[in-house]
Each structure stands twice: as C-alpha cells, then as structure tokens.
Design an enzyme around this catalytic site. Structure first.
Site, mmCIF file in Angstrom:
data_model
loop_
_atom_site.group_PDB
_atom_site.id
_atom_site.type_symbol
_atom_site.label_atom_id
_atom_site.label_comp_id
_atom_site.label_asym_id
_atom_site.label_seq_id
_atom_site.Cartn_x
_atom_site.Cartn_y
_atom_site.Cartn_z
ATOM 1 N N CYS A 1 -0.303 3.632 2.512
ATOM 2 C CA CYS A 1 -0.598 4.249 3.486
ATOM 3 C C CYS A 1 1.110 3.797 3.578
ATOM 4 O O CYS A 1 1.813 4.701 5.189
ATOM 5 C CB CYS A 1 -0.732 2.665 3.991
ATOM 6 S SG CYS A 1 -2.398 1.622 3.468
ATOM 7 N N ASP A 2 2.349 3.793 2.921
ATOM 8 C CA ASP A 2 3.680 2.951 3.434
ATOM 9 C C ASP A 2 4.716 3.862 3.059
ATOM 10 O O ASP A 2 5.721 4.694 3.023
ATOM 11 C CB ASP A 2 4.393 2.079 3.568
ATOM 12 C CG ASP A 2 3.208 0.757 4.524
ATOM 13 O OD1 ASP A 2 2.317 1.668 5.489
ATOM 14 O OD2 ASP A 2 2.926 0.348 3.897
ATOM 15 N N CYS B 1 0.587 -0.639 -0.025
ATOM 16 C CA CYS B 1 0.027 -0.180 0.010
ATOM 17 C C CYS B 1 0.943 1.266 -0.108
ATOM 18 O O CYS B 1 1.381 1.706 1.322
ATOM 19 C CB CYS B 1 -0.250 -0.076 1.207
ATOM 20 S SG CYS B 1 -2.208 1.411 0.881
#
Ligand code: NDP
Length: 313
Positions: free
Chosen positions: A140-141, A137
């Site tokens: 997300c990261d 992701c």
C-alpha cells in the site's frame, strides 16, 4: 429506534472465505446478506500478484481477484452491505447482529469470515508515527518511499515478500530480523539473499522509531553484541504476522489464547449452533486464499444443513 430485519444467513466478512460462503449460500437459495466490513475484500486487497490460486494460470492482482469473487457472489443474488458489524448477541436464536452501531439484523444462521489483521510491535513511537512513515503494508505504502532508504521488521514470508517488493522501489531496504535466522520459506529466503539492496540485520530489536512528525530513523539493538545503532530511514514497515479479527465475539464464542475461533474438527461449527466460522479468523496454520475459500464453502454447506434440520430452509 432499532430497525430490525430478519435474514436466513448472515455472512460477516468479505475475503475469500466470506465470498465463497456467499456463492454457495446464494446458490442454495439461502438469500445471504453479507456485511463486508471495514476492509472490503480483506487482506488480498493489499497484496500484489497472487500466483498460487488455482484457475489463474498467469497469476492475478489480489484486488482484481477479490473483484472477481464479489461479482460471482453478486451474480447469484448475495446482498452485500458496505458496512461493518459493531456487536453481536449469540445468546439465543435468531442471533442479533448490530451493523454500523445502529441497525440490528436478526439471523437464523451466521457465518463468520472476519479474517485477520497485521500485528504491531507496540512501541509508542510506532503508534505516533503510524501513517507518517510507519506502515504495516509495503504494497500500500511502499510507493511513497521510492528512491529512499527504508527498514522492514520481520523474518517470515510476509517480511521477505514485502522486502523484495520494497527493494524494487527503494534505494536500500534494511530487513530487521530478531533471531539469527529467517523463518521464511527457502524460496523466499533465496529471493531476499539475491537482492543486492536488501541488507539483513539479524538479532535486531527495534528500540524506537525516530522522528518528530515523520520517520527519520530507527534505533536498533543487537541482542547478541548488545550494541545499539541508528539507521537513517524514512519508512518503517512492520511485517511480523497477524491477529484474528475476533474481538467482537469474545465471551460468546470459544477461541484459543490468540483469539482464533475454535471450530469442531472437520467442520466449520463453533460452540454455538447455527454460528459457523471460516477463513483466517479460525485458521492460524494455513492462512491461504484457497484454504480460506475452501473453508467458506464448508461453512455455507454446514449452515444450509443446519437451517434444513431446524426447518428454517
Ligand atoms: P510469521 O508468523 O510466519 O512470521 C512472523 C515473523 O515476524 C517471524 O520472523 C517472527 O520472528 C517475527 N516477529 C514476530 N513478532 C515480532 C516482534 N515483536 N518483533 C520482531 N519480530 C517479530 O508471519 P507471516 O506474516 O510472515 O506469515 C504468515 C503465514 O502466511 C505463514 O504461514 C507464511 O508462510 C504465509 N505467507 C506466505 C506467503 C507466500 O507464500 N507468498 C506470503 C506471505 C505469507 P521469529 O521467527 O523470531 O518468531
């Protein structure tokens, strides 16, 4: 000891399909109970801007949109449980659904909206370094790798979108594509081609992700030239598609070889009466928030008709 509760309509999953089913079921006075699952809100909670969902002319952030869905479902009385379904027994009605491995709910009808999850390459180094530089992701990261060099594997719309996202944060993004062309739509391809810090590497097979405690590089193999080389990166993102979250229904519901639930065409009905499926768990073709929402509506309407025909509603 089992604590058993009996509900008319149990919805499993809380993405656009589950919430839409909940809105319709609640408004039809089916008193739906929703088990939200391990990723409440589903895949849209790990995306950024959503620009193609009708009704949001200026676009909206995925997590915010799912908050809107949740509020709308709750407004009509949906009872949301922040737990997950650990097993089901559809052998006879009312159907048994075990929540958090301890609580059994009996349901006259079940709507499955469990969605899909990201796929992995299956390399031991990928598993070992997951969370230590390996991620599925980018949204997300990606932030953790700002100003660094990263690689992303995949050639579809997800990979293209995530590569563009990473390019805004990172110094350099290697996009590893296994064929000699991208599968992504033309618009997404153009975005990638026009981003100077994305370097496309075609015919690339990932052999190994390097690093002891964190990602330090990736060893790739060119399937045409048979050359191997190491790219120095600190982040490795996987964006190679998804698989449906349907393992708990294996042996109980008809599914295709990839695990997508089979529904009777033009409906949300599965092979078990009273059990309905909607969203990405049964759709490998469209996989859009709006199509998932549409199919969630179908599932609630099908469930309502089923319960009425059974004299249960
Ligand atoms: P896709 O299935 O479309 O693409 C997967 C990509 O990963 C392909 O390029 C595939 O290669 C590659 N791949 C698969 N397995 C491996 C592997 N083991 N090693 C290396 N590469 C691999 O998945 P997406 O998640 O990209 O998209 C899913 C759907 O969602 C699509 O319909 C897409 O259009 C849609 N979508 C739309 C978006 C938008 O409109 N903004 C954003 C994101 C997704 P190959 O081509 O060789 O098979």
């Amino acid at each position: 000891m089992d604590k058993q509760e009996h509900v008319k309509c149990l919805i499993i999953g809380s993405g656009p399909a589950g919430y839409t089913a909940a809105i319709y079921a609640a408004r039809a006075d089916m008193k739906p109970v929703m088990v939200a699952g391990l990723q409440p809100g589903g895949q849209l909670t790990i995306t950024t801007e959503v620009e193609n969902y009708p009704g949001y002319p200026k676009g909206i952030q995925g997590p915010e949109m799912m908050e809107d869905f949740r509020k709308q479902a709750e407004r009509f009385g949906t009872d949301i449980r922040w737990s997950y379904v650990s097993s089901v027994d559809f052998s006879k009605a009312p159907y048994k659904v075990v929540v958090d491995e301890k609580t059994t709910i009996l349901a006259d009808s079940v709507i499955i909206a469990t969605g899909a999850s990201a796929k992995w390459l299956g390399l031991p180094s990928e598993e070992r370094l997951n969370g230590f530089g390996v991620s599925a992701c980018a949204v997300c990261d990606g932030y953790f790798f700002r100003t660094q060099d990263v690689a992303i594997v995949g050639g579809g719309d997800t990979a293209a979108e995530e590569a563009s996202y990473l390019a805004k944060l990172c110094k350099k993004v290697y996009m590893l594509v296994r064929k000699d062309e991208l599968r992504a739509s033309k618009a997404m391809q153009n975005r990638v081609f026009n981003t100077p810090n994305i370097e496309l590497i075609y015919n690339a097979e990932t052999k190994e992700i390097l690093g002891e405690k964190a990602v330090e590089g990736v060893k790739i193999y060119n399937t045409k030239t048979k050359e191997e080389k190491v790219l120095s990166v600190t982040g490795f993102f996987v964006a190679i598609g998804h698989q449906p979250n349907t393992d708990i229904f294996k042996g109980m519901l008809d599914m295709d070889e990839q695990g997508y639930l089979k529904t009777i065409p033009g409906s949300s009905r599965t092979n078990i009466q009273g059990v309905f499926a909607c969203g990405d768990a049964q759709d490998k073709i469209y996989r859009q928030a709006v199509t998932a929402a549409g199919s969630g509506c179908m599932a609630a309407l099908d469930a309502e008709r089923y319960l009425s025909a059974q004299g249960l509603h």
